[in-house]
Design a protein around this motif. Structure first.
Motif, PDB file in Angstrom:
ATOM      1  N   VAL A 266       0.857  -1.192   0.000  1.00 26.67           N
ATOM      2  CA  VAL A 266       0.000   0.000   0.000  1.00 26.67           C
ATOM      3  C   VAL A 266       0.890   1.238   0.000  1.00 26.67           C
ATOM      4  CG1 VAL A 266      -1.804   1.293   1.204  1.00 26.67           C
ATOM      5  CG2 VAL A 266      -1.810  -1.216   1.281  1.00 26.67           C
ATOM      6  N   LEU A 267       0.728   2.094  -1.007  1.00 32.27           N
ATOM      7  CA  LEU A 267       1.498   3.332  -1.113  1.00 32.27           C
ATOM      8  C   LEU A 267       0.527   4.505  -1.125  1.00 32.27           C
ATOM      9  CD1 LEU A 267       4.085   4.948  -1.524  1.00 32.27           C
ATOM     10  CD2 LEU A 267       3.937   4.453  -3.984  1.00 32.27           C
TER      11      LEU A 267
ATOM     12  N   GLU B  25      -4.567  -3.278  -7.607  1.00 32.70           N
ATOM     13  CA  GLU B  25      -6.023  -3.450  -7.617  1.00 32.70           C
ATOM     14  C   GLU B  25      -6.782  -2.150  -7.354  1.00 32.70           C
ATOM     15  OE1 GLU B  25      -6.979  -6.348  -4.691  1.00 32.70           O
ATOM     16  OE2 GLU B  25      -6.188  -8.038  -5.850  1.00 32.70           O
ATOM     17  N   THR B  26      -6.244  -1.301  -6.488  1.00 31.27           N
ATOM     18  CA  THR B  26      -6.944  -0.090  -6.068  1.00 31.27           C
ATOM     19  C   THR B  26      -6.113   1.128  -6.438  1.00 31.27           C
ATOM     20  OG1 THR B  26      -8.003  -1.229  -4.210  1.00 31.27           O
ATOM     21  CG2 THR B  26      -7.881   1.169  -4.096  1.00 31.27           C
ATOM     22  N   VAL B  27      -6.733   2.052  -7.213  1.00 29.42           N
ATOM     23  CA  VAL B  27      -6.055   3.269  -7.669  1.00 29.42           C
ATOM     24  C   VAL B  27      -6.937   4.460  -7.304  1.00 29.42           C
ATOM     25  CG1 VAL B  27      -5.223   4.553  -9.671  1.00 29.42           C
ATOM     26  CG2 VAL B  27      -4.888   2.064  -9.545  1.00 29.42           C
TER      27      VAL B  27
ATOM     28  N   ARG C  51      -9.460  -3.359  -9.611  1.00 34.07           N
ATOM     29  CA  ARG C  51     -10.764  -3.619  -8.993  1.00 34.07           C
ATOM     30  C   ARG C  51     -11.479  -2.329  -8.622  1.00 34.07           C
ATOM     31  NH1 ARG C  51     -10.252  -6.915  -3.775  1.00 34.07           N
ATOM     32  NH2 ARG C  51     -12.517  -7.065  -3.954  1.00 34.07           N
ATOM     33  N   SER C  52     -10.725  -1.310  -8.224  1.00 36.20           N
ATOM     34  CA  SER C  52     -11.313  -0.063  -7.728  1.00 36.20           C
ATOM     35  C   SER C  52     -10.558   1.123  -8.304  1.00 36.20           C
ATOM     36  CB  SER C  52     -11.264  -0.028  -6.202  1.00 36.20           C
ATOM     37  OG  SER C  52     -11.705   1.227  -5.706  1.00 36.20           O
TER      38      SER C  52
ATOM     39  N   LEU D 208     -10.226  -1.972   2.118  1.00 40.55           N
ATOM     40  CA  LEU D 208      -9.497  -2.073   0.854  1.00 40.55           C
ATOM     41  C   LEU D 208      -9.616  -3.477   0.280  1.00 40.55           C
ATOM     42  CD1 LEU D 208      -6.273  -0.042   1.696  1.00 40.55           C
ATOM     43  CD2 LEU D 208      -8.209   0.682   0.288  1.00 40.55           C
ATOM     44  N   ASP D 209      -9.568  -4.477   1.137  1.00 37.31           N
ATOM     45  CA  ASP D 209      -9.642  -5.862   0.666  1.00 37.31           C
ATOM     46  C   ASP D 209     -11.055  -6.241   0.228  1.00 37.31           C
ATOM     47  OD1 ASP D 209      -6.954  -6.402   0.982  1.00 37.31           O
ATOM     48  OD2 ASP D 209      -7.186  -7.094   3.041  1.00 37.31           O
ATOM     49  N   SER D 210     -12.064  -5.830   1.005  1.00 38.81           N
ATOM     50  CA  SER D 210     -13.433  -6.238   0.685  1.00 38.81           C
ATOM     51  C   SER D 210     -14.022  -5.425  -0.471  1.00 38.81           C
ATOM     52  CB  SER D 210     -14.329  -6.128   1.920  1.00 38.81           C
ATOM     53  OG  SER D 210     -14.536  -4.771   2.291  1.00 38.81           O
TER      54      SER D 210
END
Length: 424
Positions: free
Chosen positions: A40-41, A85-87, A107-108, A298-300
């Motif tokens: 995570v950044l 996955e998340t941006v 994903r997001s 973040l995971d769900s």
């Protein structure tokens, strides 16, 4: 929050999350030393305009936040990150998104509060996309390729320049949480004229007390209203764009929602605040009420998180299901889509009494908009299934209800009126 000094001194070796906010204008190369551990950044709150083309060297990176910077485009280096996955690039100056900047594992994607006028057709190639946040941009249309994103569950397109909702959008098999208020849509998609149930109150009659909470759209205070012995709650709305849309659109939805046993009673609105802040006066919620769940992680991604110890009796679950079905039938009967029908927006007690709150993602629709209602029915079906997961007993009737509400064919799902009447 971490510091550049700690990073450069090697004191952060092995960490999985890095949070840096120090007015950065360039990406610190020392971050690459964390490549074997960093997942995570968070570079929110800097002055960055670009990221390295070889960002993929951070081969374990799953989450990237770069909100409140000075980006005018989505950096191409993002697209080569193998497991990203998340941006999140909220509140930048982004006018352009190149398809090459979209990672295959996305994903997001959060692009709230930018200056986007269009999105690339390559967005439809993001087969894992579940969550897309686009409120507060300048979009006049959505890429038709999004119809291929059959995993998409949550979409925020409020406060753009859309003149229509495309037919394919209302047929997405998993879409459940949709916000589209504050767009120049046809008649029926805008707030109706006030029906008189919400009187205008005067600021001079209100005395604020302790702050009860704060969110993206405003502050809530305990308050005293002259002429009434019982304390009330006052929500002061801010003007800033939220991830769901405009706070003023939320206020209009709260007023239009009317009265129902599963809604917090609205006492009136205030239009003469000294700083011009819009405000609502509401009944004060008793302290025994609790949130049914916590918001997604973040995971769900799009799923609420319930406390491990949360256990509900079957009568309580049935009462919760009936209450939420009833209030949703009421709202859609008034042409109002809640848009955020989640357990974390529901207050409850152990007996299963409940209150539905948070109208930040609410949008209006014409009476005949069956598909829009059925999208929200899917959110209800997910909620029923989650409640059964917390229940001490199984219930085949409720399990079948959850199934029919989540079936892929949108128009095959029941209406809230049918669910509330128990006529399935």
């Amino acid at each position: 929050m971490h510091t550049l000094d700690d990073l450069r001194a090697g004191r952060l070796h092995g960490i999985t999350r890095l949070d840096l906010s120090q007015g950065l204008t360039h990406f610190p190369a020392e971050i690459f030393a964390l490549a074997d551990s960093l997942e995570v950044l968070n570079l929110t709150g800097n002055a960055l305009t670009d990221l390295p083309a070889d960002l993929h060297r951070l081969h374990r990176l799953k989450v990237l936040f770069c909100s409140e910077n000075a980006f005018s485009h989505l950096p191409l280096g993002i697209g080569r990150c193998p497991v990203l996955e998340t941006v999140g690039f909220k509140s930048n100056r982004i006018t352009q998104v190149d398809g090459q900047a979209l990672p295959a594992s996305l994903r997001s994607l959060v692009l709230t509060d930018n200056a986007l006028e269009q999105l690339p057709e390559a967005l439809g190639d993001c087969a894992q996309l579940q969550k897309l946040m686009l409120a507060g941009n300048r979009l006049t249309a959505l890429p038709s390729s999004l119809a291929r994103c059959e995993r998409l569950e949550l979409l925020r397109i409020a406060s753009n320049r859309l003149t229509a909702l495309p037919d394919w959008l209302l047929q997405l098999p998993r879409l459940a949480w949709l916000a589209y208020a504050d767009n120049p849509l046809p008649q029926g998609f805008v707030a109706p004229a006030a029906d008189g149930h919400c009187p205008t109150l005067h600021w001079r009659d209100i005395r604020l007390a302790a702050e009860l909470g704060r969110g993206a759209s405003g502050l809530i205070h305990r308050a005293h209203w002259s002429g009434q012995a019982a304390p009330v709650a006052v929500k002061l709305y801010k003007g800033a764009m939220t991830s769901d849309g405009s706070p003023l659109a939320e206020m209009s939805a709260c007023i239009a929602a009317g009265e129902h046993p599963q809604l917090v009673r609205l006492a009136g609105r205030i239009d003469d605040h000294p700083q011009g802040l819009p405000a609502l006066v509401m009944a004060l919620i008793d302290g025994h009420w609790a949130n049914l769940a916590g918001p997604p992680s973040l995971d769900s991604c799009t799923r609420d998180r319930y406390p491990e110890a949360r256990r509900l009796t079957l009568p309580a679950v049935r009462r919760l299901v009936a209450g939420i079905a009833s209030v949703c039938a009421h709202l859609h009967g008034r042409g109002l889509n809640h848009g955020d029908l989640y357990a974390h927006n529901i207050l409850f007690d152990e007996d299963g009494q409940c209150l539905l709150g948070d109208f930040g993602a609410a949008s209006f629709h014409p009476p005949a908009a069956r598909a829009l209602e059925r999208l929200e029915v899917r959110a209800f079906g997910i909620l029923v299934e989650e409640l059964l997961g917390c229940c001490e007993q199984d219930d085949q009737g409720l399990r079948e209800l959850a199934r029919v509400c989540q079936q892929a064919q949108v128009l095959a799902r029941p209406s809230f009126a049918e669910i509330a009447a128990g006529s399935l």
